[in-house]
Write a protein that holds these residues in place. Structure first.
Motif, PDB file in Angstrom:
ATOM      1  N   ASP A  34       0.842  -1.190   0.000  1.00 24.49           N
ATOM      2  CA  ASP A  34       0.000   0.000   0.000  1.00 24.49           C
ATOM      3  C   ASP A  34       0.891   1.259   0.000  1.00 24.49           C
ATOM      4  O   ASP A  34       1.735   1.414   0.875  1.00 24.49           O
ATOM      5  CB  ASP A  34      -0.866  -0.021   1.265  1.00 24.49           C
ATOM      6  N   PRO A  35       0.677   2.154  -0.985  1.00 17.99           N
ATOM      7  CA  PRO A  35       1.490   3.376  -1.004  1.00 17.99           C
ATOM      8  C   PRO A  35       1.363   4.164   0.296  1.00 17.99           C
ATOM      9  O   PRO A  35       2.312   4.838   0.707  1.00 17.99           O
ATOM     10  CB  PRO A  35       0.907   4.184  -2.168  1.00 17.99           C
ATOM     11  N   ALA A  36       0.195   4.059   0.967  1.00 18.65           N
ATOM     12  CA  ALA A  36      -0.002   4.794   2.222  1.00 18.65           C
ATOM     13  C   ALA A  36       0.997   4.332   3.277  1.00 18.65           C
ATOM     14  O   ALA A  36       1.460   5.109   4.110  1.00 18.65           O
ATOM     15  CB  ALA A  36      -1.425   4.581   2.737  1.00 18.65           C
ATOM     16  N   LEU A  37       1.356   3.037   3.209  1.00 17.58           N
ATOM     17  CA  LEU A  37       2.299   2.482   4.175  1.00 17.58           C
ATOM     18  C   LEU A  37       3.686   3.086   3.962  1.00 17.58           C
ATOM     19  O   LEU A  37       4.384   3.466   4.896  1.00 17.58           O
ATOM     20  CB  LEU A  37       2.345   0.963   3.966  1.00 17.58           C
ATOM     21  N   LYS A  38       4.059   3.185   2.682  1.00 20.26           N
ATOM     22  CA  LYS A  38       5.359   3.767   2.365  1.00 20.26           C
ATOM     23  C   LYS A  38       5.390   5.237   2.749  1.00 20.26           C
ATOM     24  O   LYS A  38       6.379   5.735   3.281  1.00 20.26           O
ATOM     25  CB  LYS A  38       5.666   3.611   0.865  1.00 20.26           C
ATOM     26  N   GLU A  39       4.257   5.916   2.490  1.00 21.30           N
ATOM     27  CA  GLU A  39       4.242   7.334   2.816  1.00 21.30           C
ATOM     28  C   GLU A  39       4.269   7.553   4.325  1.00 21.30           C
ATOM     29  O   GLU A  39       4.867   8.504   4.807  1.00 21.30           O
ATOM     30  CB  GLU A  39       3.018   8.008   2.197  1.00 21.30           C
ATOM     31  N   ALA A  40       3.611   6.638   5.068  1.00 26.20           N
ATOM     32  CA  ALA A  40       3.659   6.743   6.526  1.00 26.20           C
ATOM     33  C   ALA A  40       5.111   6.660   6.993  1.00 26.20           C
ATOM     34  O   ALA A  40       5.558   7.458   7.813  1.00 26.20           O
ATOM     35  CB  ALA A  40       2.830   5.638   7.162  1.00 26.20           C
ATOM     36  N   GLY A  41       5.856   5.709   6.443  1.00 25.15           N
ATOM     37  CA  GLY A  41       7.258   5.558   6.809  1.00 25.15           C
ATOM     38  C   GLY A  41       8.061   6.799   6.480  1.00 25.15           C
ATOM     39  O   GLY A  41       8.805   7.327   7.308  1.00 25.15           O
ATOM     40  N   LYS A  42       7.856   7.284   5.275  1.00 28.14           N
ATOM     41  CA  LYS A  42       8.598   8.469   4.841  1.00 28.14           C
ATOM     42  C   LYS A  42       8.232   9.678   5.702  1.00 28.14           C
ATOM     43  O   LYS A  42       9.108  10.430   6.133  1.00 28.14           O
ATOM     44  CB  LYS A  42       8.277   8.749   3.365  1.00 28.14           C
ATOM     45  N   GLY A  43       6.929   9.814   5.962  1.00 23.45           N
ATOM     46  CA  GLY A  43       6.456  10.951   6.745  1.00 23.45           C
ATOM     47  C   GLY A  43       6.973  10.944   8.174  1.00 23.45           C
ATOM     48  O   GLY A  43       7.077  11.982   8.811  1.00 23.45           O
ATOM     49  N   MET A  44       7.311   9.761   8.682  1.00 25.16           N
ATOM     50  CA  MET A  44       7.856   9.696  10.045  1.00 25.16           C
ATOM     51  C   MET A  44       9.369   9.880  10.051  1.00 25.16           C
ATOM     52  O   MET A  44       9.976   9.854  11.111  1.00 25.16           O
ATOM     53  CB  MET A  44       7.489   8.354  10.680  1.00 25.16           C
ATOM     54  N   GLY A  45       9.957  10.007   8.877  1.00 22.07           N
ATOM     55  CA  GLY A  45      11.386  10.268   8.821  1.00 22.07           C
ATOM     56  C   GLY A  45      12.239   9.029   8.611  1.00 22.07           C
ATOM     57  O   GLY A  45      13.395   8.986   9.010  1.00 22.07           O
ATOM     58  N   MET A  46      11.679   7.990   7.976  1.00 17.56           N
ATOM     59  CA  MET A  46      12.515   6.837   7.623  1.00 17.56           C
ATOM     60  C   MET A  46      13.242   7.154   6.321  1.00 17.56           C
ATOM     61  O   MET A  46      12.664   7.764   5.418  1.00 17.56           O
ATOM     62  CB  MET A  46      11.645   5.581   7.453  1.00 17.56           C
ATOM     63  N   SER A  47      14.496   6.726   6.227  1.00 18.53           N
ATOM     64  CA  SER A  47      15.238   6.934   4.985  1.00 18.53           C
ATOM     65  C   SER A  47      14.757   5.884   3.979  1.00 18.53           C
ATOM     66  O   SER A  47      14.075   4.922   4.343  1.00 18.53           O
ATOM     67  CB  SER A  47      16.728   6.785   5.236  1.00 18.53           C
ATOM     68  N   ASN A  48      15.130   6.060   2.708  1.00 14.55           N
ATOM     69  CA  ASN A  48      14.689   5.105   1.693  1.00 14.55           C
ATOM     70  C   ASN A  48      15.126   3.684   2.020  1.00 14.55           C
ATOM     71  O   ASN A  48      14.372   2.735   1.824  1.00 14.55           O
ATOM     72  CB  ASN A  48      15.211   5.504   0.314  1.00 14.55           C
ATOM     73  N   SER A  49      16.365   3.531   2.528  1.00 17.01           N
ATOM     74  CA  SER A  49      16.814   2.166   2.797  1.00 17.01           C
ATOM     75  C   SER A  49      16.114   1.605   4.035  1.00 17.01           C
ATOM     76  O   SER A  49      15.848   0.409   4.122  1.00 17.01           O
ATOM     77  CB  SER A  49      18.332   2.103   2.922  1.00 17.01           C
ATOM     78  N   GLN A  50      15.759   2.474   4.984  1.00 12.95           N
ATOM     79  CA  GLN A  50      14.985   1.980   6.140  1.00 12.95           C
ATOM     80  C   GLN A  50      13.592   1.555   5.705  1.00 12.95           C
ATOM     81  O   GLN A  50      13.064   0.563   6.190  1.00 12.95           O
ATOM     82  CB  GLN A  50      14.887   3.076   7.215  1.00 12.95           C
ATOM     83  N   ILE A  51      13.002   2.311   4.759  1.00  9.82           N
ATOM     84  CA  ILE A  51      11.680   1.923   4.264  1.00  9.82           C
ATOM     85  C   ILE A  51      11.774   0.555   3.593  1.00  9.82           C
ATOM     86  O   ILE A  51      10.945  -0.316   3.819  1.00  9.82           O
ATOM     87  CB  ILE A  51      11.121   2.982   3.286  1.00  9.82           C
ATOM     88  N   LEU A  52      12.820   0.355   2.802  1.00 10.55           N
ATOM     89  CA  LEU A  52      12.988  -0.928   2.104  1.00 10.55           C
ATOM     90  C   LEU A  52      13.176  -2.085   3.078  1.00 10.55           C
ATOM     91  O   LEU A  52      12.448  -3.074   3.037  1.00 10.55           O
ATOM     92  CB  LEU A  52      14.177  -0.839   1.134  1.00 10.55           C
TER      93      LEU A  52
END
Lengths: 223, 376
Positions: free
Chosen positions: A110-128
């Motif tokens: 779900d893109p919302a999940l990725k955006e939640a991660g990004k919005g909380m300040g996760m880096s791209n590699s942390q999101i992955l």
């Protein structure tokens, strides 16, 4: 008793062929897992155009219907006989389910999940690594497991290009209509496939989060 | 930690998603961004934490332009709350709430303490929930966890993107009430995006209405309802905007704190006596230790059904929370058939009573105001 007679009389030969079989399988499968997952990760990054992953998914989806013997034959044309063409062919053949499953799975997040991660300040590699991969582990494993079972089965055919392995026993047995020799090749191959699948299934259960396993159970009950 | 938008703009090619937006978002209050879909409300919010990079103009947080921040550091310092689907399905509730503190490398001991604090704040039992996964919770419970997660690192600013949009209407009212109680305690600077005008009026200290990327009106919720700046704002409010005024008045400001309570140990006869003394036809049954509401007892029931304890005579009662609005109270009063509703806080403690007559008086007062305004 008769069917086991070849195995009982030639344990060393069976072990030697089993050993070859495992080497061919392990080399081609491990490389396919590494390369396959790497490719899937790369094509699922936001900076890669959707067209690229569309193409990869279509190609891998269609390739699943190519017979394994055809792949082996084509690689054989370029590299000649021996273990190398077998490993290359099996590597290519194993890539298909791995990439198909992984690349499709990355899209289901779900893109919302990725955006939640990004919005909380996760880096791209942390999101992955902390979010995407753990969430789709079951699908990743599904591709990897399919690849392993197909690979172990197909390795027997690779004996046709002189790769060695348990296929040698099967083909020679077929030529001499020696049932117990055919069995001495087929039985260990089947057992190997089952053991590898059970081990992978255990590994999957161990490293997949309970939250994800529960989700799957919920969905399968709903269906 | 004021947020200032100074001629902020976002363009995609020739199209303006947000156009020349200048506004100062007040500290420690809830500011609502609302407007028709495609008006730029979500874009505006996401420009504040850099999820959508602004094209022109500037956004300053506490006087410092967001351009001077590393976007990842910036986002770790701003709370971000979205719909409940944003919870990580592979993390336990504990790990979900601990996400940002872990990104900030807090000590595990401090994280645990903070998570427990937050569970108390959003009124979820830590023993029951911390080790569960999001799929084991109801939508409302998940949303509470989402709120706790957004507040975990104690940010001064919190961005909320239609956080309650996916929750059914009844639970949405409840979680909005709880959220207002939480905000009273934490006093954060909140930017809240919604498309629901009821939600905007209920939660907003001030409301910013956007249309086609531009700011149409930015004022207190009261002024927006009473003096809509343009026909668009009037449309948004609907034809019943006078009635919507009730949605601006909170139960806590209009409830009475004089009411009769009884505990289980009181005999029905004594209860009747007490009611007579207090000149009332009903009383609330509460837990003597903590004043938690157990039910309602009416004089009629005591007389009619000669039971030996109040416990057996009490009925479940509809209730309302202090931060609910008079509009919601009215709806509940109609559906319950009572002329008064108990007011209980987030922890079930009885804190007051709201009477039907009080609300009717308010309507009368407001409708007079409305006519006077029309004549002028």
């Amino acid at each position: 008793m008769g069917i086991f007679s070849f195995m009982i009389q030639n344990p060393e030969r069976v072990m030697e062929k089993l050993y070859e079989h495992i080497i061919i399988f392990a080399l081609s499968w491990v490389t396919a897992v590494i390369i396959g997952l790497a490719v899937s990760i790369i094509i699922s990054r936001p900076w890669v155009k959707t067209r690229v992953s569309d193409a990869v998914i279509s190609i891998t989806s269609a390739s699943q219907s190519i017979p394994s013997i055809a792949v082996i034959a084509v690689v054989f044309l370029f590299t000649g006989i021996g273990m190398l063409p077998a490993v290359i062919a099996l590597f290519l053949y194993s890539l298909v389910p791995i990439i198909f499953n992984a690349a499709s799975a990355f899209r289901t997040i779900d893109p919302a999940l990725k955006e939640a991660g990004k919005g909380m300040g996760m880096s791209n590699s942390q999101i992955l690594w902390k979010m995407e991969v753990p969430v789709i582990l079951p699908q990743l494993f599904s591709g990897v497991r399919t690849a392993a079972t197909i690979n172990i089965g197909t390795t027997t055919i690779a004996s046709a290009v002189g790769a060695g392995g348990l296929g040698d026993l099967i083909f020679i047995g077929l030529r001499f209509i020696n049932t117990s020799q055919i069995f001495a090749g087929a039985f260990p191959a089947a057992v190997l496939a089952i053991i590898v699948d059970v081990l992978l299934s255990r590994a999957e259960k161990r490293i997949t989060s309970n939250g994800i396993l529960m989700d799957i159970e919920k969905h399968s009950q709903a269906v | 930690m004021a947020i200032e938008l100074i001629n902020a703009e976002k363009t995609y090619g020739d199209i303006y998603a947000v156009k020349d937006l200048t506004m100062t978002i007040p500290d420690n209050q809830i500011t609502i961004l609302i407007g028709p879909s495609g008006c730029g409300k979500t874009t505006t919010m996401k420009m504040i934490n850099g999820l959508i990079p602004k094209t022109n103009g500037d956004i300053k947080i506490n006087g410092t332009s967001i351009d001077e921040w590393n976007p990842i550091q910036l986002r770790r310092n701003i709370g971000y709350i979205i719909q409940e689907i944003g919870l990580f399905p592979h993390y336990t509730i504990f790990d979900n709430i601990a996400t940002v503190p872990r990104l900030l490398h807090w000590e595990e001991k401090k994280i645990r303490q903070r998570v427990l604090e937050l569970m108390d704040l959003v009124n979820l039992d830590p023993d029951e929930f911390l080790q569960k996964y999001p799929s084991q919770l109801s939508g409302g419970q998940r949303q509470r966890v989402g709120v706790a997660r957004g507040l975990a690192a104690d940010p001064d600013i919190v961005l909320m993107d239609e956080p309650f949009g996916a929750i059914d209407p009844i639970n949405r009212e409840k979680i909005q009430d709880s959220f207002l109680e939480i905000q009273k305690e934490i006093q954060k600077t909140i930017v809240f995006v919604t498309h629901d005008i009821h939600e905007a009026i209920k939660l907003g200290d001030s409301i910013a209405i956007l249309d086609e990327g531009s700011l149409v009106q930015f004022d207190s919720a009261y002024n927006v309802v009473n003096n809509p700046a343009t026909p668009l704002v009037e449309d948004l409010l609907g034809s019943d905007r006078a009635f919507k005024g009730l949605a601006l008045l909170r139960v806590k400001d209009h409830m009475t704190k004089t009411f009769t309570t009884l505990t289980k140990s009181v005999s029905p006869a004594d209860a009747l006596q007490t009611m007579k003394q207090h000149d009332t036809k009903f009383a609330f049954l509460v837990d003597g230790r903590n004043n938690k509401l157990l039910g309602v007892v009416t004089a009629k029931d005591i007389k009619k059904r000669r039971a030996d304890s109040l416990d057996k005579l009490s009925k479940q009662s509809e209730y309302i929370q202090p931060y609910a609005t008079l509009l919601e109270s009215l709806t509940k009063l109609f559906s319950s058939g009572f002329t008064a509703l108990p007011v209980i806080d987030d922890k079930n403690v009885l804190v007051g009573v709201i009477h039907m007559q009080t609300i009717l008086d308010q309507i009368e007062e407001m409708s007079i105001l409305e006519t006077a305004e029309d004549e002028a």
